[in-house]
Design a protein around this motif. Structure first.
Motif, PDB file in Angstrom:
ATOM      1  N   ARG A  65      63.235  12.542  61.321  1.00 11.28           N
ATOM      2  CA  ARG A  65      64.131  11.556  60.712  1.00 11.28           C
ATOM      3  C   ARG A  65      65.353  12.239  60.108  1.00 11.28           C
ATOM      4  N   ASP A  66      65.180  13.484  59.653  1.00 13.73           N
ATOM      5  CA  ASP A  66      66.297  14.211  59.075  1.00 13.73           C
ATOM      6  C   ASP A  66      66.431  15.478  59.915  1.00 13.73           C
ATOM      7  N   TYR A  67      67.533  16.177  59.791  1.00 13.96           N
ATOM      8  CA  TYR A  67      67.617  17.397  60.584  1.00 13.96           C
ATOM      9  C   TYR A  67      66.855  18.520  59.899  1.00 13.96           C
ATOM     10  N   VAL A  68      66.362  19.444  60.719  1.00 18.97           N
ATOM     11  CA  VAL A  68      65.605  20.588  60.221  1.00 18.97           C
ATOM     12  C   VAL A  68      66.368  21.821  60.660  1.00 18.97           C
ATOM     13  N   GLU A  69      66.697  22.692  59.697  1.00 17.55           N
ATOM     14  CA  GLU A  69      67.511  23.848  60.040  1.00 17.55           C
ATOM     15  C   GLU A  69      66.749  25.114  59.724  1.00 17.55           C
ATOM     16  N   GLU A  70      66.801  26.077  60.642  1.00 17.15           N
ATOM     17  CA  GLU A  70      66.103  27.338  60.402  1.00 17.15           C
ATOM     18  C   GLU A  70      66.915  28.473  61.022  1.00 17.15           C
ATOM     19  N   ALA A  71      67.037  29.582  60.270  1.00 20.06           N
ATOM     20  CA  ALA A  71      67.804  30.718  60.782  1.00 20.06           C
ATOM     21  C   ALA A  71      66.881  31.701  61.482  1.00 20.06           C
ATOM     22  N   ALA A  72      67.395  32.363  62.498  1.00 17.60           N
ATOM     23  CA  ALA A  72      66.624  33.412  63.159  1.00 17.60           C
ATOM     24  C   ALA A  72      67.594  34.466  63.669  1.00 17.60           C
ATOM     25  N   VAL A  73      67.231  35.719  63.545  1.00 22.85           N
ATOM     26  CA  VAL A  73      68.065  36.788  64.083  1.00 22.85           C
ATOM     27  C   VAL A  73      67.507  37.181  65.440  1.00 22.85           C
ATOM     28  N   VAL A  74      68.323  37.013  66.485  1.00 23.44           N
ATOM     29  CA  VAL A  74      67.906  37.369  67.837  1.00 23.44           C
ATOM     30  C   VAL A  74      68.793  38.522  68.285  1.00 23.44           C
ATOM     31  N   ASP A  75      68.199  39.694  68.505  1.00 21.49           N
ATOM     32  CA  ASP A  75      68.966  40.865  68.941  1.00 21.49           C
ATOM     33  C   ASP A  75      70.203  41.097  68.076  1.00 21.49           C
ATOM     34  N   GLY A  76      70.041  41.029  66.766  1.00 26.94           N
ATOM     35  CA  GLY A  76      71.143  41.340  65.862  1.00 26.94           C
ATOM     36  C   GLY A  76      72.128  40.211  65.643  1.00 26.94           C
ATOM     37  N   THR A  77      71.932  39.081  66.303  1.00 30.92           N
ATOM     38  CA  THR A  77      72.834  37.954  66.090  1.00 30.92           C
ATOM     39  C   THR A  77      72.117  36.876  65.292  1.00 30.92           C
ATOM     40  N   LEU A  78      72.810  36.374  64.283  1.00 30.17           N
ATOM     41  CA  LEU A  78      72.207  35.341  63.444  1.00 30.17           C
ATOM     42  C   LEU A  78      72.467  33.959  64.050  1.00 30.17           C
ATOM     43  N   PHE A  79      71.379  33.248  64.343  1.00 31.79           N
ATOM     44  CA  PHE A  79      71.497  31.869  64.831  1.00 31.79           C
ATOM     45  C   PHE A  79      70.966  30.929  63.764  1.00 31.79           C
ATOM     46  N   ARG A  80      71.573  29.755  63.671  1.00 29.33           N
ATOM     47  CA  ARG A  80      70.969  28.682  62.877  1.00 29.33           C
ATOM     48  C   ARG A  80      70.627  27.555  63.825  1.00 29.33           C
TER      49      ARG A  80
END
Ligand SMILES: Nc1nc2c(ncn2[C@@H]2O[C@H](COP(=O)(O)OP(=O)(O)OP(=O)(O)O)[C@@H](O)[C@H]2O)c(=O)[nH]1
Ligand SMILES: [Mg+2]
Length: 486
Positions: free
Chosen positions: A282-297
């Protein structure tokens, strides 16, 4: 300030504005002495209690048994014991003494390195506070370093960024700023502008004498040059933001397509709730992850459909808002939701072109191929057959994200200055606008006075970046981001 200058000149005195007059208010002389644990919470080999302020040496000497810390040479380390009022030994410590101005804060400072561990460090700190220190506020040591002129605002902010840096790229961007590259640039441009403003103001005074001090063409060249340099930095914020905040990958799709399952597969941990009921998220869910040195959200959103459910409608509105901030969009399509995948895709593409903003990188994840293996053969650029629940095809999707990411951020080796901070961007954008006004005033043949006011405003906006023109609100906003002990 500007009015003052002009008034003084009108009374017959010519004043070239003294740079020192614009220096920020510094720390009042009666500052107290503060202390805090400077190492992160938890158990470690050692913990450091930092004491800083005019009576740091006396305060430390009061609780320390060993050499007399008031008389030892600066930058020396001394083994001893911290004892409380009752004379009980709290811990064995090493005390390091710094004399002002050669310390982090620019004040007299003692650092007590005690045994690591929450309880020990807390007990040592408590003893120091009972001896007469005040507990430091978050960021107070760095704030004092700024107020004492040890570092400028950009550098103080870089310290906070460095602490929060989640990737090597972000860390490098911060270190470049800590070394003063941005400050140096800002200072240089600002000085040039102040000079131009002074000359403009001077020519007011000598207007009757018919001796032009500088040609309008020369002013124009100076102002244009500054404006170009500032404009480039403002633009660099777009890539800077990515370095600092990460690349926003927004996952969209129809209800039940498997968006939440894909988020979990990308993260490798079950983060979002997955059920067979359409409209789960119902709401957005946000999570960060570092993949090969790049930060993704990664952002999981509410499925998009017509609905009369109020909560779900609000969720959909939020999904649409997330799309506006997306760097990359992954649209999840459930291959079992129609008999013909080609037709499904065609409808999907038409639908997407209406909602995804132009210029945003996009791909389609054909999900649930485990239920319909024949659809795995569907090929195309930006098309990924996956099974979110079985983690099939996730590697390929991540590899594609990496390639897109590389286009969004500056290469690691790149030493060019980039802006990663919104406050800096805003100040620079304002300076840019004021310079635009100044150039317009020149074009319109307005008097030097008008041009000079805009140039001064631009220079003040630049001064805000490094803290030479500043307000308590700005300082508060910056230093409240720090943790205690920094
Ligand atoms: N067989 C199979 N089932 C899947 C796959 N991905 C998701 N599902 C199932 O599809 C259902 C919906 O998955 P979700 O991840 O909740 O879907 P969603 O798109 O987040 O749904 P909403 O939040 O309701 O919009 C669940 O029952 C999942 O187990 C897949 O790759 N294969
Ligand atoms: Mg969901």
């Amino acid at each position: 300030m500007i009015l003052n200058d002009i008034m003084e000149k009108e009374s017959g005195k010519v004043v070239i504005v003294d740079l020192e007059q614009r220096a920020p208010a510094r720390l009042p002389g009666n500052a107290d002495t503060v202390a805090a644990i400077a190492t992160p919470p938890g158990t470690g080999g050692i913990a450091v209690i930092r004491i800083s302020g005019p009576s740091a040496l006396e305060l430390a000497a009061r609780v320390f048994r060993g050499a007399d810390l008031r008389t030892v040479s600066p930058r020396t380390a001394h083994f001893g014991r911290v004892i409380d009022e009752a004379g009980t030994v709290v811990d064995e410590v090493v005390a390091t003494v710094f004399h002002r101005p050669s310390s982090y804060t620019g004040e007299d400072t003692v650092e007590l390195s005690c045994h690591g561990g929450r309880a020990v460090a807390a007990a040592v700190l408590e003893t120091v506070l009972r001896g007469g220190g005040r507990h430091a506020m978050p960021g107070e040591f760095t704030k004092r370093a700024f107020l004492n002129g040890r570092i400028d605002l950009v550098q103080a902010e870089a310290v906070a960024d460095l602490i929060h840096a989640e990737t090597r790229r972000a860390q490098r961007a911060s270190i470049v700023q800590l070394e003063g590259r941005l400050s140096g640039f800002v200072r240089e441009v600002r000085e040039k502008l102040m000079q131009t403003a002074s000359v403009l103001e001077l020519s007011l005074d000598f207007a009757e004498d018919d001796v032009p001090l500088a040609e309008p063409a020369e002013h124009r060249r100076n102002l244009e040059e500054s404006k170009r340099a500032i404009g480039m930095l403002v633009k660099s914020y777009d890539s800077g933001r990515v370095v600092r905040e990460g690349i926003r990958v927004v996952i969209i799709g129809r209800p039940n397509a498997g968006k939440s399952s894909l988020l979990n597969a990308l993260l490798g941990v079950p983060r979002a709730i997955v059920t067979e009921v359409p409209g789960t998220t119902r709401d957005y869910v946000e999570e960060a992850a570092v993949v090969d040195g790049t930060l993704f959200r990664f952002v999981d959103t509410a499925g998009l459909r017509e609905t009369s459910d109020r909560v779900e409608r609000e969720g959909i509105a939020r999904t649409m808002a997330q799309l506006q901030d997306a760097d990359i969009v992954i649209d999840v399509v459930d291959v079992t939701s129609g008999p013909d995948v080609e037709i499904l895709l065609e409808n999907e593409r038409r639908w997407l072109s209406g909602i995804v903003p132009g210029g945003v990188g996009m791909c389609i994840a054909l999900n649930k191929i485990d239920l319909k293996p024949e659809s795995a053969v569907i090929q195309g650029a930006g098309m990924f057959p996956i099974s979110a629940v079985r983690s099939t095809g996730i590697e390929e999707l991540l590899a594609w994200l990496q390639v897109r990411a590389r286009n969004l951020q500056p290469p690691l080796e790149d030493q060019t200055l980039i802006i990663t901070n919104m406050r800096h961007r805003d100040c620079l954008a304002r300076a840019d606008e004021y310079l635009g006004n100044a150039l317009e005033a020149l074009d319109d043949g307005l008097t030097e006075e008008f041009v000079a006011v805009s140039v001064r405003n631009a220079s003040d906006a630049l001064g805000e970046i490094i803290g030479e023109v500043t307000t308590e609100d700005v300082l508060h906003a910056i230093f409240s981001r720090f943790c205690i002990g920094k």
